[in-house]
Motif scaffolding. Structure first.
Motif, PDB file in Angstrom:
ATOM      1  N   LYS A 129       0.837  -1.187   0.000  1.00  0.00           N
ATOM      2  CA  LYS A 129       0.000   0.000   0.000  1.00  0.00           C
ATOM      3  C   LYS A 129       0.883   1.251   0.000  1.00  0.00           C
ATOM      4  O   LYS A 129       2.039   1.199   0.443  1.00  0.00           O
ATOM      5  CB  LYS A 129      -0.899   0.013   1.235  1.00  0.00           C
ATOM      6  CG  LYS A 129      -1.901  -1.124   1.299  1.00  0.00           C
ATOM      7  CD  LYS A 129      -2.751  -1.036   2.552  1.00  0.00           C
ATOM      8  CE  LYS A 129      -3.771  -2.183   2.612  1.00  0.00           C
ATOM      9  NZ  LYS A 129      -4.603  -2.111   3.829  1.00  0.00           N
ATOM     10  N   PRO A 130       0.329   2.376  -0.452  1.00  0.00           N
ATOM     11  CA  PRO A 130       1.084   3.625  -0.355  1.00  0.00           C
ATOM     12  C   PRO A 130       1.437   3.913   1.104  1.00  0.00           C
ATOM     13  O   PRO A 130       0.615   3.741   2.007  1.00  0.00           O
ATOM     14  CB  PRO A 130       0.125   4.674  -0.924  1.00  0.00           C
ATOM     15  CG  PRO A 130      -0.793   3.897  -1.808  1.00  0.00           C
ATOM     16  CD  PRO A 130      -0.956   2.568  -1.150  1.00  0.00           C
ATOM     17  N   GLY A 131       2.660   4.369   1.324  1.00  0.00           N
ATOM     18  CA  GLY A 131       3.133   4.637   2.679  1.00  0.00           C
ATOM     19  C   GLY A 131       3.961   3.522   3.254  1.00  0.00           C
ATOM     20  O   GLY A 131       4.640   3.713   4.282  1.00  0.00           O
ATOM     21  N   ASP A 132       3.914   2.332   2.627  1.00  0.00           N
ATOM     22  CA  ASP A 132       4.753   1.229   3.089  1.00  0.00           C
ATOM     23  C   ASP A 132       6.218   1.535   2.790  1.00  0.00           C
ATOM     24  O   ASP A 132       6.548   2.202   1.793  1.00  0.00           O
ATOM     25  CB  ASP A 132       4.361  -0.078   2.391  1.00  0.00           C
ATOM     26  CG  ASP A 132       3.025  -0.618   2.889  1.00  0.00           C
ATOM     27  OD1 ASP A 132       2.520  -0.090   3.893  1.00  0.00           O
ATOM     28  OD2 ASP A 132       2.494  -1.565   2.246  1.00  0.00           O
ATOM     29  N   SER A 133       7.092   0.991   3.655  1.00  0.00           N
ATOM     30  CA  SER A 133       8.535   1.122   3.440  1.00  0.00           C
ATOM     31  C   SER A 133       9.139  -0.262   3.298  1.00  0.00           C
ATOM     32  O   SER A 133       8.945  -1.120   4.172  1.00  0.00           O
ATOM     33  CB  SER A 133       9.204   1.852   4.614  1.00  0.00           C
ATOM     34  OG  SER A 133       8.748   3.178   4.694  1.00  0.00           O
ATOM     35  N   VAL A 134       9.821  -0.474   2.176  1.00  0.00           N
ATOM     36  CA  VAL A 134      10.498  -1.746   1.954  1.00  0.00           C
ATOM     37  C   VAL A 134      11.864  -1.664   2.617  1.00  0.00           C
ATOM     38  O   VAL A 134      12.714  -0.842   2.242  1.00  0.00           O
ATOM     39  CB  VAL A 134      10.635  -2.057   0.450  1.00  0.00           C
ATOM     40  CG1 VAL A 134      11.406  -3.357   0.250  1.00  0.00           C
ATOM     41  CG2 VAL A 134       9.263  -2.137  -0.195  1.00  0.00           C
ATOM     42  N   ALA A 135      12.087  -2.550   3.632  1.00  0.00           N
ATOM     43  CA  ALA A 135      13.339  -2.502   4.392  1.00  0.00           C
ATOM     44  C   ALA A 135      14.272  -3.650   4.056  1.00  0.00           C
ATOM     45  O   ALA A 135      15.460  -3.605   4.395  1.00  0.00           O
ATOM     46  CB  ALA A 135      13.037  -2.510   5.898  1.00  0.00           C
ATOM     47  N   GLY A 136      13.743  -4.676   3.392  1.00  0.00           N
ATOM     48  CA  GLY A 136      14.598  -5.797   3.068  1.00  0.00           C
ATOM     49  C   GLY A 136      13.962  -6.711   2.045  1.00  0.00           C
ATOM     50  O   GLY A 136      12.753  -6.670   1.800  1.00  0.00           O
ATOM     51  N   ILE A 137      14.808  -7.556   1.433  1.00  0.00           N
ATOM     52  CA  ILE A 137      14.372  -8.533   0.432  1.00  0.00           C
ATOM     53  C   ILE A 137      15.075  -9.833   0.757  1.00  0.00           C
ATOM     54  O   ILE A 137      16.264  -9.851   1.144  1.00  0.00           O
ATOM     55  CB  ILE A 137      14.724  -8.061  -0.986  1.00  0.00           C
ATOM     56  CG1 ILE A 137      14.086  -6.700  -1.286  1.00  0.00           C
ATOM     57  CG2 ILE A 137      14.265  -9.082  -2.028  1.00  0.00           C
ATOM     58  CD1 ILE A 137      14.508  -6.093  -2.592  1.00  0.00           C
TER      59      ILE A 137
ATOM     60  N   LEU B 264       9.386 -12.847  -4.664  1.00  0.00           N
ATOM     61  CA  LEU B 264      10.332 -12.317  -3.691  1.00  0.00           C
ATOM     62  C   LEU B 264       9.645 -12.187  -2.337  1.00  0.00           C
ATOM     63  O   LEU B 264       8.448 -11.855  -2.262  1.00  0.00           O
ATOM     64  CB  LEU B 264      10.846 -10.932  -4.119  1.00  0.00           C
ATOM     65  CG  LEU B 264      11.677 -10.835  -5.410  1.00  0.00           C
ATOM     66  CD1 LEU B 264      11.860  -9.374  -5.789  1.00  0.00           C
ATOM     67  CD2 LEU B 264      13.019 -11.516  -5.231  1.00  0.00           C
ATOM     68  N   GLY B 265      10.416 -12.431  -1.294  1.00  0.00           N
ATOM     69  CA  GLY B 265       9.929 -12.125   0.048  1.00  0.00           C
ATOM     70  C   GLY B 265      10.370 -10.731   0.420  1.00  0.00           C
ATOM     71  O   GLY B 265      11.566 -10.440   0.511  1.00  0.00           O
ATOM     72  N   VAL B 266       9.410  -9.827   0.645  1.00  0.00           N
ATOM     73  CA  VAL B 266       9.701  -8.420   0.866  1.00  0.00           C
ATOM     74  C   VAL B 266       9.372  -8.064   2.314  1.00  0.00           C
ATOM     75  O   VAL B 266       8.238  -8.295   2.790  1.00  0.00           O
ATOM     76  CB  VAL B 266       8.896  -7.529  -0.098  1.00  0.00           C
ATOM     77  CG1 VAL B 266       9.225  -6.061   0.129  1.00  0.00           C
ATOM     78  CG2 VAL B 266       9.191  -7.908  -1.540  1.00  0.00           C
TER      79      VAL B 266
ATOM     80  N   THR C  18       6.257  -9.523   6.443  1.00  0.00           N
ATOM     81  CA  THR C  18       6.863 -10.029   5.206  1.00  0.00           C
ATOM     82  C   THR C  18       5.761 -10.363   4.212  1.00  0.00           C
ATOM     83  O   THR C  18       4.830 -11.127   4.530  1.00  0.00           O
ATOM     84  CB  THR C  18       7.722 -11.274   5.479  1.00  0.00           C
ATOM     85  OG1 THR C  18       8.758 -10.942   6.417  1.00  0.00           O
ATOM     86  CG2 THR C  18       8.361 -11.781   4.188  1.00  0.00           C
ATOM     87  N   LEU C  19       5.857  -9.785   3.021  1.00  0.00           N
ATOM     88  CA  LEU C  19       4.875 -10.024   1.959  1.00  0.00           C
ATOM     89  C   LEU C  19       5.541 -10.758   0.806  1.00  0.00           C
ATOM     90  O   LEU C  19       6.739 -10.576   0.544  1.00  0.00           O
ATOM     91  CB  LEU C  19       4.294  -8.696   1.452  1.00  0.00           C
ATOM     92  CG  LEU C  19       3.583  -7.811   2.491  1.00  0.00           C
ATOM     93  CD1 LEU C  19       3.124  -6.514   1.844  1.00  0.00           C
ATOM     94  CD2 LEU C  19       2.393  -8.547   3.114  1.00  0.00           C
ATOM     95  N   THR C  20       4.746 -11.580   0.131  1.00  0.00           N
ATOM     96  CA  THR C  20       5.260 -12.302  -1.045  1.00  0.00           C
ATOM     97  C   THR C  20       4.896 -11.518  -2.304  1.00  0.00           C
ATOM     98  O   THR C  20       3.710 -11.346  -2.615  1.00  0.00           O
ATOM     99  CB  THR C  20       4.665 -13.719  -1.119  1.00  0.00           C
ATOM    100  OG1 THR C  20       5.009 -14.424   0.083  1.00  0.00           O
ATOM    101  CG2 THR C  20       5.229 -14.467  -2.322  1.00  0.00           C
TER     102      THR C  20
END
Length: 734
Positions: free
Chosen positions: A106-114, A143-145, A160-162
């Protein structure tokens, strides 16, 4: 546009060239749009902190996943509390029906790792550039995000989202996209993947040397693209002109051939210069329209289409704002086109009238001068010239109005897109380099539309010219009906049975109930007042016209049941209007028998008493006879025409006032030539001079389209009052 569409009959046979022209235009448009698209990477390298690789990675994520990320600025890292932006990818937008939305981002999410990156390798956190690169270059299906999402209290919650990648075909097919949406996605992915391949040759480090290398690389790409584009444009322009020239050349040949096959009645009320104007000027107007149609009319719309397509790929909403003026543009072009067609058609008619006036005046310049009618002719020419000027000014007005009107519409649309786009830039919905490129693309597309603004006007003008040109081809031609016979040379007689004839457009008949039988080998003189129908009667024999009623028989065969070629092959004509062609004397003599040898031409000239004045000429029989027989006297030209008739060896001869415009010496020689050629042939002589008529086997007296008497001179001078009057007033007077 029906008339103009008929022109494609002459263009389509060159379809291989047309294909090359179209493909060249597509290449030109595609490479031109590509040249402008290089503005974005150029600005990214020279001005942006993101860098070329970073921009390509970000666009790859946007096109593949439907994820838009915030690009941190240098000031962000100097502001307290924003240090985390260096190790996070902040999602600013998630496209509907995308892989990112399907994963739950969603908008506002921050991806911190993969999951493909080991966090232990980055003690302070994975840099945002590395996260972006990993997302963009993923080769697996999912990918696991690691995502940080603030809860209701603003506290970041980690989950963690796929995230499926474009390599996961079932997930891509499961996206609820329209056909257009799926096509747009595939096109954008194809373009960005090629961009990734291109920038892979450049180092990722943002050093000054690497920036210079990147700029040089982009400039090199632009240079190569420009060379290829210019080569493609050369082939398009040259082949377009070749197609036009070849097609118009065939059209002119067809019109000329058709004119040659049209019956004489078609020219009864027509100006000869009008036919010349249609073949020369009208076809030239059509040719210019075809040249534009295969050139600018093909290239510029494709340029606009590719520019708008690229703009749609950058931001389709702003592009639609710009396109809101399209209906007004189309309506304006249609209105201007109608005015242009009307004015062009009238100007073509005025040009034809001017040509006729020029030809007539220049041919009769001696008469104009001797009667002091220069001012009269100047006034008539001035009137025609004014009519042409009025139409040309109307054409100029339409031409002058088209561009400004379209420019106003284009400026209004561009202003609307600029206002909306500037607002979006401040909101971060589109970055500055992309917005600048978008404006350039829309501006170039508007300029392409402006360049084609006069095309519709030209096509309408060409349509008016096509209507006049194809009107000639729509005229009926002389043709043989089914079951015709080959007419053998005259053996017995020519018979006119109750022949009545009326000229096209006339109400009263010129000939009424003509009944006449002429035995083969006889000389027949036709006499009567001017306008009595003598020449008309003779013109019915070679079927320049067909009678309204009755029939003409040669040896019992109706001449309408015979082929025109076999009929006219046995006829020769010598008229008072000497007809020679701008060619050599030998070519003029052998005109009716193209394969004649020089010896045959000389023999015919001797019998016509023409050899005596031909041999002293510097070039002899190779002397060029100028237009309208310039360089030779009327009597000399007439003897050349008689030599032509002798060489043709006809069964039937027609002399129409053959000695009416020559001096006494020439008349005597022409009489000898006529007597020579008449021997053993059926001859029709139309003359006012007594010396030509008195020796005829039969004299036919015609008055008001009817035969009132026939016989020999001594009988008619006693029994026919009209003949006696002609003899006293015209023949003896002459």
């Amino acid at each position: 546009m029906k008339a103009f569409k008929r022109l494609f009959k002459y263009i389509w046979p060159q379809w291989p060239r047309i294909i090359v022209v179209v493909l060249s235009a597509v290449v030109v448009a595609a490479l031109l749009s590509l040249s402008f698209m290089t503005i974005i990477p150029l600005l990214k390298v020279m001005m942006g902190s993101e860098g070329l690789h970073g921009w390509v990675d970000r666009k790859t994520c946007e096109y593949h996943y439907g994820l838009e990320f915030y690009v941190p600025k240098t000031t962000d890292f100097s502001t307290a509390g924003n240090h985390a932006l260096a190790y996070r990818l902040l999602a600013t937008g998630v496209e509907k029906n995308s892989l990112a939305e399907a994963a739950g981002l969603k908008p506002g999410d921050s991806v911190a790792g993969i999951d493909t990156l080991e966090a232990s390798d980055y003690p302070q956190g994975i840099p945002f550039a590395k996260l972006l690169e990993e997302l963009a270059s993923a080769g697996q299906t999912e990918l696991g995000v690691l995502v940080e999402r603030p809860d209701a209290d603003g506290t970041p919650q980690t989950r963690t989202l796929t995230l499926s990648t474009s390599h996961d075909e079932p997930s891509v097919k499961a996206l609820e996209l329209s056909r257009v949406g799926r096509l747009r996605r595939e096109l954008r992915i194809s373009l960005i993947d090629r961009a990734r391949w291109a920038v892979s040759f450049l180092p990722r480090e943002m050093t000054k040397e690497n920036k210079i290398r990147a700029v040089l690389f982009i400039v090199l790409v632009i240079g190569i693209v420009t060379v290829i584009r210019c080569l493609a444009r050369f082939y398009q322009s040259y082949l377009a002109q070749k197609i036009m020239q070849v097609g118009i050349n065939h059209l002119r040949e067809d019109i000329f051939s058709h004119l040659m096959d049209m019956p004489m009645g078609s020219f009864a009320n027509a100006r000869p210069s009008d036919g010349v104007s249609r073949i020369v000027h009208d076809t030239a107007v059509m040719g210019q329209a075809i040249k534009v149609l295969l050139g600018k009319a093909l290239r510029e719309p494709l340029n606009a289409l590719f520019m708008i397509t690229c703009a749609m790929l950058l931001n389709w909403q702003l592009t639609l704002v710009f396109l809101c003026s399209a209906p007004l543009v189309v309506a304006s072009l249609a209105a201007f086109g109608k005015k242009m067609k009307r004015a062009t058609k009238r100007s073509l008619v005025a040009r034809s009238q001017m040509l006729a006036k020029l030809q007539g005046t220049m041919a009769g310049l001696k008469i104009v001068k001797v009667y002091n009618q220069q001012l009269h002719e100047q006034a008539k020419f001035k009137e025609i010239n004014k009519r042409l000027l009025r139409q040309l000014l109307k054409i100029s007005k339409v031409d002058a109005a088209t561009n400004p009107v379209l420019e106003v519409f284009g400026m209004a649309a561009a202003a609307a897109a600029l206002v909306v786009g500037a607002h979006w830039v401040t909101q971060g919905r589109i970055d500055s380099p992309e917005f600048l490129t978008l404006l350039i693309l829309l501006g170039v597309s508007a300029d392409a539309v402006r360049k084609i603004s006069d095309i519709w006007n030209r096509i309408q003008g060409a349509n008016a010219a096509a209507e006049r040109a194809f009107a000639v081809l729509d005229q009926p031609v002389e043709s043989d009906k089914r079951g015709v016979i080959e007419l053998h040379p005259l053996q017995n007689e020519i018979a006119f049975e109750n022949v009545t004839f009326t000229y096209p457009g006339s109400k009263s008949p010129v000939l009424r109930g003509i009944n006449l039988t002429v035995r083969a080998g006889h000389n027949v003189a036709l006499v009567g007042p001017n306008g009595s129908g003598k020449t008309t009667l003779a013109n019915l024999i070679p079927r320049f016209y067909d009678p309204d009623t009755g029939r003409i028989l040669i040896d019992g065969n109706d001449i309408r049941d015979a082929t025109l070629v076999s009929l006219r092959r046995q006829i020769a004509m010598v008229t008072q209007d000497v007809v020679t062609f701008n060619d050599t004397i030998a070519a003029n003599i052998s005109y009716g028998k193209p394969g004649a040898t020089r010896e045959e031409c000389v023999a015919a000239a001797r019998r016509a008493f023409a050899h005596e004045f031909i041999t002293p000429l510097a070039d002899g029989y190779d002397t060029i006879i100028g237009e309208q027989g310039a360089g030779l006297s009327g009597g000399q030209l007439q003897r050349i025409v008689i030599a032509r008739a002798i060489l043709n060896d006809p069964s039937i001869l027609i002399f129409d006032e053959a000695t009416s415009q020559v001096d006494a010496d020439s008349e005597a020689k022409i009489h000898k030539a006529i007597a020579e050629v008449m021997d053993g042939r059926t001859t029709f002589i139309i003359a006012h001079r007594f010396s030509t008529v008195i020796t005829a086997d039969v004299i036919i007296v015609i008055d008001k389209g009817q035969i009132i008497a026939q016989g020999q001179h001594n009988d008619l001078i006693e029994k026919c009052q009209l003949y006696q009057s002609l003899y006293e007033n015209q023949l003896v007077g002459a």
